[in-house]
Design a protein around this motif. Structure first.
Motif, PDB file in Angstrom:
ATOM      1  N   SER A 229       0.752  -1.108   0.137  1.00  0.00           N
ATOM      2  CA  SER A 229       0.150   0.079  -0.123  1.00  0.00           C
ATOM      3  C   SER A 229       0.769   1.187  -0.010  1.00  0.00           C
ATOM      4  CB  SER A 229      -1.026   0.044   1.283  1.00  0.00           C
ATOM      5  OG  SER A 229      -1.336   1.290   1.442  1.00  0.00           O
TER       6      SER A 229
ATOM      7  N   LEU B  31      -4.193   6.763  14.481  1.00  0.00           N
ATOM      8  CA  LEU B  31      -4.888   5.618  13.519  1.00  0.00           C
ATOM      9  C   LEU B  31      -3.805   5.675  12.414  1.00  0.00           C
ATOM     10  CD1 LEU B  31      -7.373   4.355  11.774  1.00  0.00           C
ATOM     11  CD2 LEU B  31      -7.749   6.678  11.189  1.00  0.00           C
TER      12      LEU B  31
ATOM     13  N   ASN C  32      -4.221   0.772   6.132  1.00  0.00           N
ATOM     14  CA  ASN C  32      -3.739   0.489   4.767  1.00  0.00           C
ATOM     15  C   ASN C  32      -4.456  -0.623   4.184  1.00  0.00           C
ATOM     16  OD1 ASN C  32      -1.187   2.058   3.830  1.00  0.00           O
ATOM     17  ND2 ASN C  32      -0.708   1.402   6.002  1.00  0.00           N
TER      18      ASN C  32
ATOM     19  N   TRP D 289      -7.606  -3.761  -3.723  1.00  0.00           N
ATOM     20  CA  TRP D 289      -8.803  -3.752  -2.911  1.00  0.00           C
ATOM     21  C   TRP D 289      -9.600  -2.540  -2.349  1.00  0.00           C
ATOM     22  CZ3 TRP D 289     -11.486  -8.659  -1.408  1.00  0.00           C
ATOM     23  CH2 TRP D 289     -10.969  -9.726  -1.977  1.00  0.00           C
ATOM     24  N   GLN D 290      -9.193  -1.460  -3.014  1.00  0.00           N
ATOM     25  CA  GLN D 290      -9.370  -0.189  -2.382  1.00  0.00           C
ATOM     26  C   GLN D 290     -10.685   0.306  -3.008  1.00  0.00           C
ATOM     27  OE1 GLN D 290      -6.066   2.689  -2.862  1.00  0.00           O
ATOM     28  NE2 GLN D 290      -4.792   1.388  -1.516  1.00  0.00           N
TER      29      GLN D 290
ATOM     30  N   GLN E 237     -13.732  -0.023  -1.892  1.00  0.00           N
ATOM     31  CA  GLN E 237     -14.740  -1.050  -1.573  1.00  0.00           C
ATOM     32  C   GLN E 237     -15.274  -1.232  -0.099  1.00  0.00           C
ATOM     33  OE1 GLN E 237     -14.001  -5.029  -3.280  1.00  0.00           O
ATOM     34  NE2 GLN E 237     -12.388  -3.994  -4.491  1.00  0.00           N
TER      35      GLN E 237
ATOM     36  N   SER F 161     -12.824   2.194   5.501  1.00  0.00           N
ATOM     37  CA  SER F 161     -14.028   2.840   6.490  1.00  0.00           C
ATOM     38  C   SER F 161     -14.246   1.825   7.287  1.00  0.00           C
ATOM     39  CB  SER F 161     -15.089   3.019   5.768  1.00  0.00           C
ATOM     40  OG  SER F 161     -14.814   3.831   4.383  1.00  0.00           O
TER      41      SER F 161
ATOM     42  N   CYS G 287      -3.935  11.267  13.023  1.00  0.00           N
ATOM     43  CA  CYS G 287      -3.434  10.560  11.782  1.00  0.00           C
ATOM     44  C   CYS G 287      -2.716  11.210  10.834  1.00  0.00           C
ATOM     45  CB  CYS G 287      -4.882   9.994  10.974  1.00  0.00           C
ATOM     46  SG  CYS G 287      -4.195   8.576   9.899  1.00  0.00           S
TER      47      CYS G 287
ATOM     48  N   ALA H 219      -5.464   9.380  -2.097  1.00  0.00           N
ATOM     49  CA  ALA H 219      -6.567   8.660  -1.446  1.00  0.00           C
ATOM     50  C   ALA H 219      -6.625   8.971  -0.109  1.00  0.00           C
ATOM     51  CB  ALA H 219      -6.428   7.296  -1.950  1.00  0.00           C
TER      52      ALA H 219
ATOM     53  N   ARG I 173      -7.958  12.038   1.002  1.00  0.00           N
ATOM     54  CA  ARG I 173      -9.478  12.350   0.546  1.00  0.00           C
ATOM     55  C   ARG I 173     -10.145  11.426   1.553  1.00  0.00           C
ATOM     56  NH1 ARG I 173      -7.898  11.589  -4.998  1.00  0.00           N
ATOM     57  NH2 ARG I 173      -7.301  13.481  -5.587  1.00  0.00           N
TER      58      ARG I 173
HETATM   59  C1  LIG Z   1      -6.967   5.438   2.394  1.00  0.00           C
HETATM   60  C2  LIG Z   1      -7.273   4.008   2.241  1.00  0.00           C
HETATM   61  C3  LIG Z   1      -6.911   3.383   3.581  1.00  0.00           C
HETATM   62  C4  LIG Z   1      -9.001   3.989   2.008  1.00  0.00           C
HETATM   63  O1  LIG Z   1      -9.039   2.456   1.883  1.00  0.00           O
HETATM   64  P1  LIG Z   1     -10.430   2.366   0.850  1.00  0.00           P
HETATM   65  O2  LIG Z   1     -10.756   0.853   1.245  1.00  0.00           O
HETATM   66  O3  LIG Z   1     -10.243   2.496  -0.404  1.00  0.00           O
HETATM   67  O4  LIG Z   1     -11.505   3.287   1.481  1.00  0.00           O
HETATM   68  P2  LIG Z   1     -13.235   3.239   1.516  1.00  0.00           P
HETATM   69  O5  LIG Z   1     -13.447   2.287   0.403  1.00  0.00           O
HETATM   70  O6  LIG Z   1     -13.625   2.680   2.795  1.00  0.00           O
HETATM   71  O7  LIG Z   1     -13.395   4.650   0.955  1.00  0.00           O
HETATM   72  C5  LIG Z   1     -14.259   5.470   1.853  1.00  0.00           C
HETATM   73  C6  LIG Z   1     -14.346   6.968   1.343  1.00  0.00           C
HETATM   74  O8  LIG Z   1     -13.055   7.572   1.321  1.00  0.00           O
HETATM   75  C7  LIG Z   1     -13.117   8.343   0.451  1.00  0.00           C
HETATM   76  N1  LIG Z   1     -11.782   7.882  -0.568  1.00  0.00           N
HETATM   77  C8  LIG Z   1     -11.198   6.624  -0.606  1.00  0.00           C
HETATM   78  N2  LIG Z   1     -10.370   6.558  -1.570  1.00  0.00           N
HETATM   79  C9  LIG Z   1     -10.571   7.678  -2.232  1.00  0.00           C
HETATM   80  C10 LIG Z   1      -9.957   8.168  -3.595  1.00  0.00           C
HETATM   81  N3  LIG Z   1      -8.877   7.561  -4.122  1.00  0.00           N
HETATM   82  N4  LIG Z   1     -10.256   9.419  -3.944  1.00  0.00           N
HETATM   83  C11 LIG Z   1     -11.242  10.075  -3.295  1.00  0.00           C
HETATM   84  N5  LIG Z   1     -11.728   9.779  -2.311  1.00  0.00           N
HETATM   85  C12 LIG Z   1     -11.284   8.350  -1.788  1.00  0.00           C
HETATM   86  C13 LIG Z   1     -14.260   8.379  -0.431  1.00  0.00           C
HETATM   87  O9  LIG Z   1     -15.114   9.176   0.236  1.00  0.00           O
HETATM   88  C14 LIG Z   1     -14.683   6.891  -0.058  1.00  0.00           C
HETATM   89  O10 LIG Z   1     -16.167   6.893  -0.310  1.00  0.00           O
HETATM   90  P3  LIG Z   1     -16.879   6.413  -1.597  1.00  0.00           P
HETATM   91  O11 LIG Z   1     -16.141   5.254  -2.248  1.00  0.00           O
HETATM   92  O12 LIG Z   1     -18.181   6.031  -1.213  1.00  0.00           O
HETATM   93  O13 LIG Z   1     -16.819   7.613  -2.534  1.00  0.00           O
HETATM   94  C15 LIG Z   1      -6.382   3.585   1.231  1.00  0.00           C
HETATM   95  O14 LIG Z   1      -6.657   4.409  -0.073  1.00  0.00           O
HETATM   96  C16 LIG Z   1      -5.319   3.327   1.306  1.00  0.00           C
HETATM   97  O15 LIG Z   1      -4.549   2.143   1.635  1.00  0.00           O
HETATM   98  N6  LIG Z   1      -4.264   4.511   1.052  1.00  0.00           N
HETATM   99  C17 LIG Z   1      -2.924   4.412   1.518  1.00  0.00           C
HETATM  100  C18 LIG Z   1      -2.634   4.381   2.948  1.00  0.00           C
HETATM  101  C19 LIG Z   1      -3.164   5.783   3.458  1.00  0.00           C
HETATM  102  O16 LIG Z   1      -3.058   6.792   3.094  1.00  0.00           O
HETATM  103  N7  LIG Z   1      -3.890   5.625   4.692  1.00  0.00           N
HETATM  104  C20 LIG Z   1      -4.547   6.708   5.288  1.00  0.00           C
HETATM  105  C21 LIG Z   1      -3.743   7.385   6.500  1.00  0.00           C
HETATM  106  S1  LIG Z   1      -3.406   6.279   7.766  1.00  0.00           S
END
Ligand SMILES: CC(C)(COP(=O)(O)OP(=O)(O)OC[C@H]1O[C@@H](n2cnc3c(N)ncnc32)[C@H](O)[C@@H]1OP(=O)(O)O)[C@@H](O)C(=O)NCCC(=O)NCCS
Length: 331
Positions: free
Chosen positions: A24, A83, A86, A91-92, A94, A98, A118, A129, A132
């Motif tokens: 990730s 917090l 990853n 699989w992102q 989905q 959240s 965080c 991502a 956001r």
């Molecule tokens: C951030 C991360 C954990 C999100 O995981 P995910 O399983 O894709 O998240 P979700 O599916 O639950 O997304 C929930 C909401 O977040 C927002 N979101 C997530 N990814 C996004 C993207 N690429 N662009 C815009 N919004 C995004 C959206 O509002 C999304 O809701 P929606 O799909 O209904 O629009 C993932 O992108 C990741 O592992 N990133 C790298 C690590 C990181 O930056 N972690 C965060 C800080 S610890």
């Protein structure tokens, strides 16, 4: 989807946790600063002195789709929790992220924590991502740090001129360097400076209280560093009366010897204006070169609003590679 706590002492799950986090991170970080397996393995198994850690996994059947970590400071900041989430790039989007975040937040609430903090990384001027995702979950940006890298082979030839420039201004101060173990005679002052760091460094809107340091905290940290392969090179500035008025630290890892992290640098306010910030970093960079010649680059992060530190880093040749946004949410 099934989100549950993972036992970091289970070697197979710990390895999967590490591999997923690595995949990730490498997908979006500009610069690879992921922790080596040898360090992660010990840390996931034993935890970190002074911190309570919980690991979570989001599973689809047997497949691990995402991981989360909750860390709680135990020695200070009883209101705070950290917090980290990853999700496997495949699989992102989905809902795994959240589900993990909400379970981590619930655990923090159960433990009486009020603020969840965080970090999210993003290239300058861009969003990722992670950023956001956190904004969508009610987190707000409290502080923006500029993440910078310096190439030591390329910049070392410029250090002599900088040393000549700062020497007349730092007369009357002495510098002491050490690796890994804080000299006993400096320990009390070292703890005071660590505490002062959080009072004096710009924290923006982040609700972080000063840390509390004592000998036990220092020695336990040193022991855990030894167990995990972490190393440190530090330089302190001493005033004429022998008291410590400045400090800088570089963290290294024997399992990733090519890189180091320039962490905190502090000069007490009464001693500012004598080029001590630049001087103490120069001294520490020299020490680093002699003790760890394999180390080629240093990474650092400092608040965009910290003009003095930015000026010092510019002179040492650090260049901006990405930004680190520190976000928080009231639970
Ligand atoms: C951030 C991360 C954990 C999100 O995981 P995910 O399983 O894709 O998240 P979700 O599916 O639950 O997304 C929930 C909401 O977040 C927002 N979101 C997530 N990814 C996004 C993207 N690429 N662009 C815009 N919004 C995004 C959206 O509002 C999304 O809701 P929606 O799909 O209904 O629009 C993932 O992108 C990741 O592992 N990133 C790298 C690590 C990181 O930056 N972690 C965060 C800080 S610890």
């Amino acid at each position: 989807m099934d989100v549950r706590e993972i036992d970091g002492a289970d070697p197979e799950l710990a390895r999967r946790y590490w591999e997923l986090g690595r995949a990730s991170e490498l997908a979006y970080r500009v610069f690879d600063s992921y922790w080596p397996w040898q360090t992660a393995e010990v840390s996931l198994r034993e935890g970190r002195a002074g911190w309570e850690t919980h690991l979570l996994g989001a599973f689809d059947g047997d497949r691990l789709a995402g991981v989360g970590m909750l860390t709680l400071p135990l020695l200070d900041n009883p209101h705070l929790a950290y917090l980290n989430v990853n999700v496997d790039p495949a699989w992102q989007r989905q809902g795994y992220g959240s589900a993990l975040a909400s379970q981590v937040e619930e655990l923090a609430r159960e433990r009486g924590r009020r603020v969840m903090a965080c970090d999210a990384y993003a290239p300058p001027g861009e969003e990722t991502a992670g950023l956001r995702f956190l904004l969508a979950h009610g987190y707000t940006v409290g502080l923006e740090d500029a993440m910078k890298v310096v190439e030591l082979d390329a910049t070392e030839p410029g250090w002599a001129a900088l040393e000549a420039e700062v020497a007349p201004r730092t007369a009357g101060y002495t510098f002491v360097t050490w690796a890994d173990v804080v000299p006993q005679e400096l320990l009390e002052d070292y703890c005071r400076l660590q505490e002062a760091f959080f009072e004096l460094a710009p924290l923006g809107e982040m609700e972080i209280e000063p840390e509390v340091w004592d000998e036990r905290r220092v020695r336990e940290r040193e022991e855990s560093n030894r167990n995990q392969g972490r190393q440190e090179v530090c330089t302190a500035v001493l005033a004429a009366d022998g008291s410590m008025v400045g400090l800088t630290e570089v963290a290294l890892n024997r399992h990733a010897p090519h890189r180091g992290f320039q962490s905190g640098t502090l000069v007490l306010p009464e001693h500012r204006g004598h080029a001590l910030g630049l001087a103490v970093k120069l001294r520490n960079h020299r020490e680093l070169r002699s003790r760890f010649p394999q180390c080629r680059i240093l990474v650092t992060g400092n608040a965009g609003i910290n003009l003095a530190m930015n000026a010092v880093n510019d002179r040492l040749g650090y260049r901006l590679v990405e930004r680190c946004l520190e976000l928080q949410k009231d639970l």
